[in-house]
Design a protein around this motif. Structure first.
Motif, PDB file in Angstrom:
ATOM      1  N   GLU A 106      31.420  -2.831  18.523  1.00  0.00           N
ATOM      2  CA  GLU A 106      30.649  -1.846  19.266  1.00  0.00           C
ATOM      3  C   GLU A 106      29.203  -1.866  18.785  1.00  0.00           C
ATOM      4  O   GLU A 106      28.932  -1.615  17.605  1.00  0.00           O
ATOM      5  CB  GLU A 106      31.226  -0.440  19.078  1.00  0.00           C
ATOM      6  CG  GLU A 106      32.567  -0.206  19.748  1.00  0.00           C
ATOM      7  CD  GLU A 106      33.042   1.228  19.610  1.00  0.00           C
ATOM      8  OE1 GLU A 106      34.142   1.530  20.084  1.00  0.00           O
ATOM      9  OE2 GLU A 106      32.303   2.043  19.009  1.00  0.00           O
ATOM     10  N   ARG A 107      28.295  -2.169  19.683  1.00  0.00           N
ATOM     11  CA  ARG A 107      26.877  -2.203  19.327  1.00  0.00           C
ATOM     12  C   ARG A 107      26.228  -0.878  19.712  1.00  0.00           C
ATOM     13  O   ARG A 107      26.141  -0.556  20.904  1.00  0.00           O
ATOM     14  CB  ARG A 107      26.183  -3.360  20.039  1.00  0.00           C
ATOM     15  CG  ARG A 107      24.734  -3.588  19.596  1.00  0.00           C
ATOM     16  CD  ARG A 107      24.128  -4.750  20.359  1.00  0.00           C
ATOM     17  NE  ARG A 107      24.827  -5.984  20.046  1.00  0.00           N
ATOM     18  CZ  ARG A 107      24.528  -6.764  19.007  1.00  0.00           C
ATOM     19  NH1 ARG A 107      23.543  -6.413  18.187  1.00  0.00           N
ATOM     20  NH2 ARG A 107      25.189  -7.882  18.793  1.00  0.00           N
ATOM     21  N   PRO A 108      25.787  -0.079  18.738  1.00  0.00           N
ATOM     22  CA  PRO A 108      25.208   1.227  19.076  1.00  0.00           C
ATOM     23  C   PRO A 108      23.879   1.106  19.799  1.00  0.00           C
ATOM     24  O   PRO A 108      23.092   0.198  19.528  1.00  0.00           O
ATOM     25  CB  PRO A 108      25.029   1.890  17.695  1.00  0.00           C
ATOM     26  CG  PRO A 108      24.917   0.751  16.747  1.00  0.00           C
ATOM     27  CD  PRO A 108      25.794  -0.340  17.292  1.00  0.00           C
ATOM     28  N   GLN A 109      23.646   2.022  20.743  1.00  0.00           N
ATOM     29  CA  GLN A 109      22.363   2.077  21.424  1.00  0.00           C
ATOM     30  C   GLN A 109      21.286   2.577  20.463  1.00  0.00           C
ATOM     31  O   GLN A 109      21.566   3.292  19.506  1.00  0.00           O
ATOM     32  CB  GLN A 109      22.439   3.004  22.634  1.00  0.00           C
ATOM     33  CG  GLN A 109      23.422   2.571  23.701  1.00  0.00           C
ATOM     34  CD  GLN A 109      23.476   3.555  24.851  1.00  0.00           C
ATOM     35  OE1 GLN A 109      22.587   4.399  25.006  1.00  0.00           O
ATOM     36  NE2 GLN A 109      24.528   3.472  25.657  1.00  0.00           N
ATOM     37  N   LEU A 110      20.059   2.220  20.757  1.00  0.00           N
ATOM     38  CA  LEU A 110      18.942   2.627  19.910  1.00  0.00           C
ATOM     39  C   LEU A 110      18.849   4.147  19.824  1.00  0.00           C
ATOM     40  O   LEU A 110      18.608   4.708  18.744  1.00  0.00           O
ATOM     41  CB  LEU A 110      17.627   2.052  20.448  1.00  0.00           C
ATOM     42  CG  LEU A 110      16.356   2.440  19.664  1.00  0.00           C
ATOM     43  CD1 LEU A 110      16.449   1.975  18.215  1.00  0.00           C
ATOM     44  CD2 LEU A 110      15.119   1.870  20.351  1.00  0.00           C
ATOM     45  N   LYS A 111      19.076   4.837  20.964  1.00  0.00           N
ATOM     46  CA  LYS A 111      18.967   6.301  20.945  1.00  0.00           C
ATOM     47  C   LYS A 111      20.048   6.925  20.067  1.00  0.00           C
ATOM     48  O   LYS A 111      19.834   7.983  19.469  1.00  0.00           O
ATOM     49  CB  LYS A 111      19.020   6.867  22.361  1.00  0.00           C
ATOM     50  CG  LYS A 111      20.394   6.946  22.995  1.00  0.00           C
ATOM     51  CD  LYS A 111      20.324   7.594  24.364  1.00  0.00           C
ATOM     52  CE  LYS A 111      21.706   7.810  24.947  1.00  0.00           C
ATOM     53  NZ  LYS A 111      22.489   8.833  24.229  1.00  0.00           N
ATOM     54  N   ASN A 112      21.218   6.281  19.969  1.00  0.00           N
ATOM     55  CA  ASN A 112      22.277   6.790  19.094  1.00  0.00           C
ATOM     56  C   ASN A 112      21.880   6.671  17.635  1.00  0.00           C
ATOM     57  O   ASN A 112      22.135   7.571  16.832  1.00  0.00           O
ATOM     58  CB  ASN A 112      23.575   6.035  19.351  1.00  0.00           C
ATOM     59  CG  ASN A 112      24.170   6.333  20.713  1.00  0.00           C
ATOM     60  OD1 ASN A 112      23.552   7.025  21.512  1.00  0.00           O
ATOM     61  ND2 ASN A 112      25.348   5.807  20.980  1.00  0.00           N
TER      62      ASN A 112
END
Length: 284
Positions: free
Chosen positions: A109-115
């Protein structure tokens, strides 16, 4: 994330935050491993009569219960008895970055930048809320809590693979029936005579155990496994950063504590960081 799921997700740290506050007087009569063993045993006994054994996922549940429950609660609550509460709040929340990292390597799972930005903002708020940790002579407690945070996060990543295949209530019940006796046995080995604690506890301690079993576990964990099964770990796990906020609110309401302005500022910053993660531009 739909509004309904946001509300459900927020209910989890609310239920758990209240549970952490009321567990403190409960541990005056039941030691840490025992009170957790009792809560999970009761959880399992309340639920398993309604659901058949999920034989296909039993190995997964055994792993989740041992790592994310038995080991985790033994480590975390033993550590909580060593360091002060404000420091414990800070270190317990390390389970969030641990979970995001584990999900990245294990679930890809690659987290989004905003996360990522939201997690950083929330941790800034957590530091403001907690203040400078007083850790002199308490590093064993820190290590125990960090280890507990890692094992809890690891258990949730493993649970992610199962929670989108079986009902969260079923998963909660069978984790309880497996992990509860393990914790009680660990209490007998490491904390002393379980029987003496059981017969000497008053009704208030048992009411606390009932809250932990019925609301913190059956309701809280069932909701948790539901939302965990629907969303990426890096998006749903940061909601746990609201735990210290709900803990403070509970302390104000039930223990008549009067936090200073730093606590309110830190709480607002945490809420902003978590909101950035939970609320999307498009709601589905």
């Amino acid at each position: 994330m739909p509004v309904r799921d946001i509300i459900l997700a927020i209910c989890v740290p609310l239920l758990w935050g209240i549970g952490f506050v009321i567990t403190k007087p409960g541990m005056e009569q039941f030691p840490p491993m025992l009170i957790n063993g009792l809560r999970w045993t009761l959880t399992g006994l309340f639920l398993i009569w309604w659901f058949p054994i999920p034989k296909k996922y039993l190995k997964n549940i055994l792993l989740i219960s041992f790592i994310g429950c038995t080991i985790q609660y033994s480590l975390t609550f033993t550590g909580l008895n060593i360091i002060d509460a404000s420091s414990a709040v800070l270190f317990v929340q390390c389970e969030v970055p641990f979970g995001v990292l584990i999900a990245y390597f294990y679930l890809k799972e690659r987290p989004q930048l905003k996360n990522i930005i939201g997690i950083l903002i929330a941790f800034i708020g957590l530091i403001i809320l907690s203040g400078a940790p007083n850790l002199e002579g308490k590093f064993i407690g820190v290590i125990l809590i960090l280890a507990g945070g890692f094992t809890w996060a690891l258990g949730q990543v493993f649970a992610k693979e199962v929670s989108n295949k079986i009902n969260g209530v079923v998963l909660t019940g069978w984790i309880g029936i497996i992990a509860g006796p393990q914790l009680i046995l660990a209490s007998q080995i490491f904390e002393g005579n379980v029987y003496i604690s059981l017969i000497s506890a008053d009704y208030k301690a048992w009411l606390i155990v009932m809250y932990l079993a019925l609301l913190m576990n059956i309701l809280g964990y069932s909701i948790w496994y539901y939302v965990l099964g629907k969303y990426d770990v890096n998006r749903i796990l940061p909601v746990m950063l609201l735990l210290p906020v709900t803990g403070v609110i509970t302390s104000i309401l039930f223990l008549n504590e009067k936090p200073d302005i730093r606590t309110y500022i830190g709480g607002m910053v945490i809420i902003i960081g978590v909101a950035l993660i939970l609320i999307s531009r498009r709601e589905s």
